[in-house]
Design a protein around this motif. Structure first.
Motif, mmCIF file in Angstrom:
data_model
loop_
_atom_site.group_PDB
_atom_site.id
_atom_site.type_symbol
_atom_site.label_atom_id
_atom_site.label_comp_id
_atom_site.label_asym_id
_atom_site.label_seq_id
_atom_site.Cartn_x
_atom_site.Cartn_y
_atom_site.Cartn_z
ATOM 1 N N LEU A 1 21.164 24.211 9.182
ATOM 2 C CA LEU A 1 21.921 23.669 8.070
ATOM 3 C C LEU A 1 22.037 24.637 6.907
ATOM 4 O O LEU A 1 22.380 24.248 5.807
ATOM 5 N N VAL A 2 21.766 25.903 7.117
ATOM 6 C CA VAL A 2 21.933 26.907 6.077
ATOM 7 C C VAL A 2 23.314 27.529 6.235
ATOM 8 O O VAL A 2 23.631 28.082 7.288
ATOM 9 N N PRO A 3 24.188 27.428 5.222
ATOM 10 C CA PRO A 3 25.536 27.982 5.340
ATOM 11 C C PRO A 3 25.511 29.481 5.596
ATOM 12 O O PRO A 3 24.686 30.208 5.049
ATOM 13 N N LYS A 4 26.439 29.921 6.421
ATOM 14 C CA LYS A 4 26.582 31.346 6.707
ATOM 15 C C LYS A 4 28.043 31.752 6.515
ATOM 16 O O LYS A 4 28.787 31.914 7.484
ATOM 17 N N LEU B 1 31.774 28.313 -7.507
ATOM 18 C CA LEU B 1 31.654 27.163 -8.405
ATOM 19 C C LEU B 1 30.267 27.108 -9.034
ATOM 20 O O LEU B 1 29.264 27.401 -8.370
ATOM 21 N N PRO B 2 30.175 26.735 -10.298
ATOM 22 C CA PRO B 2 28.868 26.650 -10.949
ATOM 23 C C PRO B 2 27.953 25.611 -10.303
ATOM 24 O O PRO B 2 26.740 25.775 -10.277
ATOM 25 N N VAL B 3 28.535 24.521 -9.800
ATOM 26 C CA VAL B 3 27.787 23.540 -9.013
ATOM 27 C C VAL B 3 28.301 23.633 -7.585
ATOM 28 O O VAL B 3 29.479 23.405 -7.333
ATOM 29 N N LYS B 4 27.432 23.996 -6.663
ATOM 30 C CA LYS B 4 27.869 24.270 -5.298
ATOM 31 C C LYS B 4 28.336 22.999 -4.598
ATOM 32 O O LYS B 4 27.788 21.909 -4.816
ATOM 33 N N PRO B 5 29.352 23.113 -3.749
ATOM 34 C CA PRO B 5 29.832 21.940 -3.011
ATOM 35 C C PRO B 5 28.729 21.346 -2.140
ATOM 36 O O PRO B 5 27.825 22.042 -1.685
ATOM 37 N N ALA B 6 28.829 20.068 -1.899
ATOM 38 C CA ALA B 6 27.798 19.364 -1.125
ATOM 39 C C ALA B 6 27.735 19.878 0.305
ATOM 40 O O ALA B 6 28.755 20.159 0.938
ATOM 41 N N ASN B 7 26.510 20.006 0.791
ATOM 42 C CA ASN B 7 26.251 20.215 2.211
ATOM 43 C C ASN B 7 26.015 18.826 2.793
ATOM 44 O O ASN B 7 24.988 18.194 2.553
ATOM 45 N N PHE B 8 26.991 18.322 3.553
ATOM 46 C CA PHE B 8 26.943 16.946 4.026
ATOM 47 C C PHE B 8 25.794 16.682 5.000
ATOM 48 O O PHE B 8 25.512 15.533 5.328
ATOM 49 N N HIS B 9 25.142 17.751 5.489
ATOM 50 C CA HIS B 9 24.075 17.593 6.469
ATOM 51 C C HIS B 9 22.708 17.367 5.829
ATOM 52 O O HIS B 9 21.761 17.020 6.537
ATOM 53 N N LEU B 10 22.591 17.590 4.522
ATOM 54 C CA LEU B 10 21.315 17.347 3.869
ATOM 55 C C LEU B 10 20.962 15.866 3.963
ATOM 56 O O LEU B 10 21.825 14.992 3.826
ATOM 57 N N SER C 1 38.215 24.066 2.147
ATOM 58 C CA SER C 1 38.149 25.306 1.372
ATOM 59 C C SER C 1 36.889 25.377 0.513
ATOM 60 O O SER C 1 36.424 26.473 0.184
ATOM 61 N N CYS C 2 36.318 24.231 0.144
ATOM 62 C CA CYS C 2 35.073 24.220 -0.637
ATOM 63 C C CYS C 2 33.861 23.866 0.224
ATOM 64 O O CYS C 2 32.812 24.511 0.146
ATOM 65 N N HIS C 3 33.986 22.828 1.057
ATOM 66 C CA HIS C 3 32.839 22.327 1.815
ATOM 67 C C HIS C 3 32.657 23.022 3.166
ATOM 68 O O HIS C 3 31.618 22.830 3.804
ATOM 69 N N GLY C 4 33.636 23.844 3.601
ATOM 70 C CA GLY C 4 33.509 24.557 4.857
ATOM 71 C C GLY C 4 33.938 23.722 6.048
ATOM 72 O O GLY C 4 34.010 22.491 5.995
ATOM 73 N N SER C 5 34.213 24.403 7.158
ATOM 74 C CA SER C 5 34.776 23.730 8.331
ATOM 75 C C SER C 5 33.804 22.733 8.952
ATOM 76 O O SER C 5 34.219 21.777 9.600
ATOM 77 N N LYS C 6 32.489 22.932 8.776
ATOM 78 C CA LYS C 6 31.500 22.020 9.345
ATOM 79 C C LYS C 6 30.763 21.219 8.285
ATOM 80 O O LYS C 6 29.745 20.599 8.559
ATOM 81 N N GLY C 7 31.257 21.249 7.052
ATOM 82 C CA GLY C 7 30.637 20.452 6.009
ATOM 83 C C GLY C 7 29.339 21.009 5.477
ATOM 84 O O GLY C 7 28.513 20.277 4.928
ATOM 85 N N LEU D 1 36.160 28.888 -1.447
ATOM 86 C CA LEU D 1 36.210 28.630 -2.886
ATOM 87 C C LEU D 1 34.890 28.077 -3.426
ATOM 88 O O LEU D 1 34.634 28.151 -4.627
ATOM 89 N N GLY D 2 34.053 27.553 -2.555
ATOM 90 C CA GLY D 2 32.832 26.933 -3.022
ATOM 91 C C GLY D 2 31.825 27.899 -3.599
ATOM 92 O O GLY D 2 31.039 27.551 -4.480
ATOM 93 N N GLY D 3 31.845 29.140 -3.120
ATOM 94 C CA GLY D 3 30.846 30.107 -3.541
ATOM 95 C C GLY D 3 30.900 30.469 -5.007
ATOM 96 O O GLY D 3 29.919 30.961 -5.569
#
Length: 498
Positions: free
Chosen positions: A116-119, A54-63, A38-44, A50-52
């Motif tokens: 790796l840019v969330p959509k 948050l004051p600190v965005k959830p981690a993008n695990f692909h970075l 719900s925060c990190h998205g289906s592909k991380g 819910l992540g959008g």
């Protein structure tokens, strides 16, 4: 600005003891979908619903900086948490946390060649919208700025998280003093005051296995609250779903007494039912799911009115039997039964305009139902149903039959509906008369539009937000959602175009 989150150097030495195989990844995926998606998205990608906001965005695990982290560092972060990221060391075993680490590693490996840019789906630019200052809430202040803007068919709205840090919550009740009671399955009755979750639970003999909480219609005068809870099966006795009454005295639950116990059931308590509602006359309704109570298959117990399985019960507010119950004068029928032929009731409310009692229930495969309850009526399970067996075969040849009350609406494929509510608030003029229900199996919100009292259209909202266990529209007129797996309560704020 928050400092980068770095795990202590010593965590590099933490190693998983799990054998890396397909089962580890399957378990990790299930945990990820329940707790992280719900925060990190289906592909991380950090693009969950819910992540959008948050004051600190959830981690993008692909970075690359996160890909370079050691497994031990990820395990430590899952354990400790920080800010909006919860700590899982109490709620998840070390084995489950390592399963999560394994699956997160697979996510980054599977999708390493993707952009790796969330959509995120249905998200609009927040700069184009604002929160109308005329909107008011006595429960929580409105946020200062728009954190996310989500497009639906009729309106644009923002998901605003108002409570975090709950552990497997199940129900919420909004009190007239602008506080909120929340049940957690562990047996904690939590309270929100002045918009903040109290660190201390309500004191007193609050039972374990909590499910629903409802206020007496005259709560302001008598302080009575009603709880339901499960007693898990123990040899030689079985399990029960229990209805309890007590008083809220400050921050204490006192004068508790059991009004009703349904059982004994042989299965565990995940789906005993246990929703509570009051009608406009002050009568009390209580749901009981289909369960095994004797040598028969549990389906065979639902049409049998000598037992509580698959029934909705009706009581006076003190647990006694009303004199006008439909079977009160019938021999060999439980006098508390109001309706029967239900599979797994998971929602029960009084319609805010008509005062009628409405119910939602799970089907088997397909055939989840929305029902308008009518005294003494049979709702058909398993003899008349839109459901199929989990292997796809028919349960019944009939989806309608004379003498059987048909659902007002049904969902195929099944959505596993939760508790629900109708919206008649001026906050959402284009949603007036619509029904909102959590679709737990799909982890989304479902909107059903009505025309002349009949459902005409369904819209899917907030995909991958999590298992919405409860939906309420209290006196401030906003839609509140309780999300079981993430331990959050969020509300939907309508937005205005700049």
């Amino acid at each position: 600005m928050q400092e980068p989150w770095k795990a202590p150097v010593w965590t590099d030495g933490l190693k998983s003891t799990l054998r890396q195989n397909q089962n580890t990844l399957v378990q990790g995926k299930e945990l990820y979908n329940q707790y992280c998606q719900s925060c990190h998205g289906s592909k991380g990608l950090g693009d969950g619903v819910l992540g959008g906001e948050l004051p600190v965005k959830p981690a993008n695990f692909h970075l690359q900086a996160l890909v370079n982290q050691k497994d031990g560092a990820i395990f430590w972060k899952l354990s400790e948490g920080r800010g909006s990221m919860p700590s899982y060391k109490e709620s998840l075993s070390a084995e489950k946390r390592w399963q999560l680490v394994s699956y997160i590693r697979q996510l980054t490996s599977e999708n390493k060649d993707e952009q790796l840019v969330p959509k995120p789906k249905n998200l609009l630019p927040v700069a184009d919208f604002l929160i109308e200052r005329k909107l008011l809430s006595s429960y929580f202040p409105l946020p200062e700025k728009v954190m996310n803007a989500i497009a639906s068919e009729d309106i644009v709205f923002m998901v605003d998280t108002v409570v975090s840090g709950l552990l497997r919550p199940w129900s919420m009740a909004f009190l007239p003093d602008n506080s909120i009671l929340i049940t957690e399955r562990s047996g904690n009755l939590r309270i929100v005051k002045n918009g903040k979750l109290s660190a201390n639970s309500v004191k007193g003999n609050v039972p374990k296995g909590l499910r629903d909480v409802k206020l007496h219609p005259q709560f302001s005068k008598n302080r009575l609250i009603y709880l339901s809870y499960y007693i898990e099966p123990q040899k030689p006795d079985g399990g029960y779903t229990v209805l309890m009454q007590g008083k809220l005295n400050g921050d204490s639950f006192v004068d508790e007494k059991i009004l009703y116990k349904a059982g004994p059931f042989r299965e565990g308590g995940e789906t005993f039912g246990s929703r509570i509602a009051f009608d406009k006359f002050g009568f009390l309704y209580f749901t009981v799911g289909q369960r095994t109570i004797d040598e028969r298959h549990r389906w065979k117990t639902v049409q049998d009115r000598t037992n509580p399985s698959g029934k909705v019960m009706r009581f006076n507010d003190d647990g006694t039997i009303p004199k006008d119950n439909p079977f009160v004068d019938s021999l060999q029928i439980l006098p508390e039964i109001y309706t029967y032929g239900h599979r797994q009731p998971q929602g029960l409310i009084r319609h805010p305009l008509t005062g009628e009692i409405w119910e939602t229930e799970h089907g088997e495969m397909g055939g989840s139902e929305l029902n308008l309850l009518k005294s003494g009526s049979n709702y058909g399970w398993p003899d008349v149903t839109f459901s199929r067996n989990y292997d796809g075969t028919l349960i019944s040849q009939d989806t309608a039959r004379v003498g059987i009350e048909s659902p007002v609406h049904h969902w195929t494929p099944s959505i596993a509906p939760s508790d629900f509510d109708f919206v008649f608030s001026n906050n959402y003029p284009k949603w007036k008369g619509n029904l909102f229900v959590g679709a737990m199996v799909h982890k989304r919100l479902n909107r059903t539009a009505f025309n002349n009292g009949k459902p005409v259209h369904d819209e899917i909202l907030l995909e991958n937000i999590g298992r919405i266990r409860d939906v309420k529209v209290p006196s401030d007129g906003f839609i509140y959602l309780m999300i079981e797996d993430t331990g959050q309560i969020v509300r939907l704020l309508p937005l205005k175009k700049r």
